[in-house]
Every structure is written in C-alpha cells, then in structure tokens.
Design a protein around this motif. Sequence first.
Motif, short mmCIF file in Angstrom:
data_model
loop_
_atom_site.label_atom_id
_atom_site.label_comp_id
_atom_site.label_asym_id
_atom_site.label_seq_id
_atom_site.Cartn_x
_atom_site.Cartn_y
_atom_site.Cartn_z
N VAL A 63 0.83 -1.21 0.00
CA VAL A 63 0.00 0.00 0.00
C VAL A 63 0.86 1.25 0.00
O VAL A 63 0.56 2.23 -0.70
CB VAL A 63 -0.97 -0.01 1.21
CG1 VAL A 63 -1.63 1.35 1.39
CG2 VAL A 63 -2.03 -1.08 1.01
N LEU A 64 1.95 1.25 0.75
CA LEU A 64 2.85 2.41 0.76
C LEU A 64 3.40 2.69 -0.63
O LEU A 64 3.42 3.83 -1.10
CB LEU A 64 3.99 2.18 1.75
CG LEU A 64 5.01 3.31 1.86
CD1 LEU A 64 4.35 4.58 2.38
CD2 LEU A 64 6.18 2.90 2.77
N GLY A 65 3.84 1.64 -1.32
CA GLY A 65 4.31 1.82 -2.69
C GLY A 65 3.23 2.33 -3.62
O GLY A 65 3.50 3.15 -4.51
N ALA A 66 2.00 1.87 -3.42
CA ALA A 66 0.89 2.32 -4.25
C ALA A 66 0.64 3.81 -4.10
O ALA A 66 0.46 4.53 -5.09
CB ALA A 66 -0.37 1.53 -3.90
N VAL A 67 0.64 4.29 -2.87
CA VAL A 67 0.41 5.72 -2.64
C VAL A 67 1.53 6.56 -3.25
O VAL A 67 1.29 7.64 -3.80
CB VAL A 67 0.27 6.01 -1.13
CG1 VAL A 67 0.07 7.50 -0.88
CG2 VAL A 67 -0.89 5.24 -0.54
N ALA A 68 2.76 6.07 -3.16
CA ALA A 68 3.88 6.79 -3.76
C ALA A 68 3.71 6.92 -5.27
O ALA A 68 3.99 7.97 -5.86
CB ALA A 68 5.18 6.07 -3.43
N LEU A 69 3.22 5.86 -5.92
CA LEU A 69 2.99 5.93 -7.36
C LEU A 69 1.89 6.92 -7.71
O LEU A 69 1.99 7.64 -8.72
CB LEU A 69 2.63 4.54 -7.89
CG LEU A 69 3.79 3.55 -8.04
CD1 LEU A 69 3.25 2.18 -8.43
CD2 LEU A 69 4.80 4.04 -9.06
N VAL A 70 0.83 6.96 -6.92
CA VAL A 70 -0.24 7.94 -7.15
C VAL A 70 0.34 9.36 -7.07
O VAL A 70 0.03 10.23 -7.89
CB VAL A 70 -1.38 7.75 -6.15
CG1 VAL A 70 -2.40 8.89 -6.28
CG2 VAL A 70 -2.08 6.41 -6.37
N CYS A 71 1.18 9.58 -6.08
CA CYS A 71 1.79 10.90 -5.91
C CYS A 71 2.63 11.28 -7.13
O CYS A 71 2.47 12.37 -7.70
CB CYS A 71 2.66 10.90 -4.64
SG CYS A 71 3.56 12.43 -4.37
N VAL A 72 3.51 10.39 -7.55
CA VAL A 72 4.39 10.69 -8.68
C VAL A 72 3.59 10.86 -9.98
O VAL A 72 3.84 11.76 -10.77
CB VAL A 72 5.45 9.59 -8.83
CG1 VAL A 72 6.29 9.82 -10.09
CG2 VAL A 72 6.35 9.56 -7.61
N GLY A 73 2.60 9.98 -10.18
CA GLY A 73 1.80 10.06 -11.40
C GLY A 73 1.02 11.35 -11.50
O GLY A 73 1.00 12.00 -12.56
N ASN A 74 0.37 11.75 -10.42
CA ASN A 74 -0.38 13.01 -10.44
C ASN A 74 0.56 14.20 -10.63
O ASN A 74 0.24 15.14 -11.36
CB ASN A 74 -1.18 13.17 -9.15
CG ASN A 74 -2.44 12.35 -9.15
OD1 ASN A 74 -2.96 11.97 -10.20
ND2 ASN A 74 -2.97 12.05 -7.98
#
Length: 377
Positions: A63-74
């Motif tokens: 889940v931590l990695g998932a949130v990081a990807l959302v941050c970078v993608g946005n």
Amino acid sequence: MLVAVNLRTTVASLPPLLGTVERDLGLSGAGAGLLTALPLLCMAWLAPTAHRLAHRFGREATVLGAVALVCVGNATRVVGGSAEALFAGTVLAGVGVAVGGVVLPAIVKEFFPRHAGTATAGYLVAMMLGATVAAALAVPLERLLGSWQASLAAWALPAVVAAVAWLPVSRRVNEREPRREARSGRLPWGSRPAWLLAGFLCVQSSLAYAYLAWLAPAYQAHGWSPSAAGALLGGSNLAQLAAALALPTLADRGVDRRPFLLGALVCTVLGAGWLVAIPLTWPWAAATVLGLGLGGGFSLAMVLLVDYAADPAASSRLTAMVFLVSYTAAAAAPVLVGALRDATGGFTVPFGLLTGLAVVELALATRLGPRHRGTQR
C-alpha cells in the motif's frame, strides 16, 4: 482512510476540465474517454500483480508503494502540455490506484473481520470524499493555479500526506505471506460466486465511471458553465459518499445484504432514467438520486468481497479476480459513451444505454445472497 482519499482523485479531477483538455490537445470524444478509462485499465490488468506483490512484500508495504505511485503520477501531469505526457502521468497514477484498491479489502479482512461493513464504509467514504472534492475543485484550482495541468497535478499533495501517515504502519505491522500460501495463491477462476460478483461489478463499475467521465460534459453541452457542471458532478459524488457511509454500516446488522443493495439499485435505475427522459428538470435531484444508487451499490459490493472470503489472503485473491474482470469491462464504458456522443451528436443514446445497464444490475443483485459467505478460499 487517508490512503483511500487518493484512490479516485486521478479520475475525478479530469471530467470538469475535459472540454478544455480536448480542445487544447485535439482529442476526440473516444480519446477523451480513453484518458478517463486508463486508470480503470490499470485497476483491471494489474489486479493479479497487486495480489502477488502483497504476498511477496506484505500488504502494508505494498500500500505504501501504491500511494507513492499515485503521488508521482499526479505530479507528472503538471507537464501535460502534450497528450503523451498527460497519458503517461495518468497511467503511472493508475498503477498506484490499482494496487491500493486490491489490497485494502484484504486489510479490512485482516484487522476488522467482525465489522467488515463499518470498516469498508470508512475507507469508501474517504475514497468518495476524495472524488467529490477533486471534481468540485478542478475548475477553481485551474483558475487559481493558472492552468488545467497544474490543477490535475495538485492532487499529488494528498498522496504525500497519506504516504507520510502510512509509513509507520508499514514498518510496524507489515507481514509477508507464508511461502506455501504465496505459491498456492491462485485466483478463483472456477468459482461461480466469484463470477457472479464479478458480473455485478462489471455493470456497477461501468455505470459509475461512465457517469464520472461524462455527466459534467453532458451538462456543459446543455449550456452549463464548466464550474456549474463540475459542481453537479461533485453533488452526485457527495450523494455517493452519504450512501457509502450509511448502507454498509446498516447492513452490518444482518447477514443478508440484499435489502439494502436492492434499495440502492432502485435509485440507480430511477436516476439514470431521469437523466435520459427529463435531463433539465431538477437535474440536481436526478444527480443526487443517481449518486445514492451508485454509492450504495459499490460500497455494498466491496462488503461482499470481504464477506465471501474465508481469510485475508482469500479476500486479496477474490478482489484481484473480480477487479480484473469488472474493471476491464468498465474501462470500455467511458470510451463507448464518448464514441456514441460523437456518432449521434448528443447524450440521449449513450445515457439510454446506461439506463438499460442499471436494470441489468438490479436483476443481478437479487442473486447475491448470504449463502456464499466464507466460501472463497
């Protein structure tokens, strides 16, 4: 809940700006629908991968990695002056959304097995609140920040907050699955209840994302301003939030979720039919009724993902299989609506098709009874 806030902002922040994006980038209606559908395709096709990542690295670390990807993608969408850059950022965020969406139901099963409805309501309300705020603030942020690119990229900030808050959780309670269980973690392709739930969510998600992508543009076509159309979409999302808060908690009082599920889906049928037959008569009421149905249907389907699984690992496998099937189908809905709008010159035909799908969903819900509880392993 902080994590869940970020699972719909990537999608919901785009529709109120879609007209401007189409014009600036020269996109067709089908192309604009594809842009909205990309996170759904990620949620579908990466669901099995998310399930395997959770096995290998632990649910909380995943889940931590998932949130990081959302941050970078946005954040990447701030350079969306070209269609390629905007699509790339959307895909990257979509990968994070996909992984987080698969793993959260398993975390509910792990920590809140006796209060699945209440816990599911908690994170779904947060997710829908993120969608509501993103839709309502998209145009004001464009004006404040000076561009639609900056407005879309601003939704990296809530992901930063969520990642910082989740980091101690991933360090304290993260556990990998035993090797034996990880090797045997096949998706339940041969399960009839799993396919029934997947079919239901195919229709539910198709409706939800079609209206998320095109409700605001439909009212702009009726002469509404972008801000007013975005507020209408935000109001519909707010109704979804209210239904997601109330219905799963109420459904926890009994074993059979169907009375609440059928009540929600009646609202979906009524709201969808209203938008086709008399779209300019009390449109706020129509959007609210539709939102109550969509929010109630989706939230109770998430509860069923927890109900039907025997343990957290089974919940992760069931969620991965259902998301793979349902979001693949749902990704086609915004594209189809956009293509039908281009072909017919309006929204009557595509919204009429969505009304028919709502009736199909109501019929499917009658079969989602309690006899399937705990059967998926």
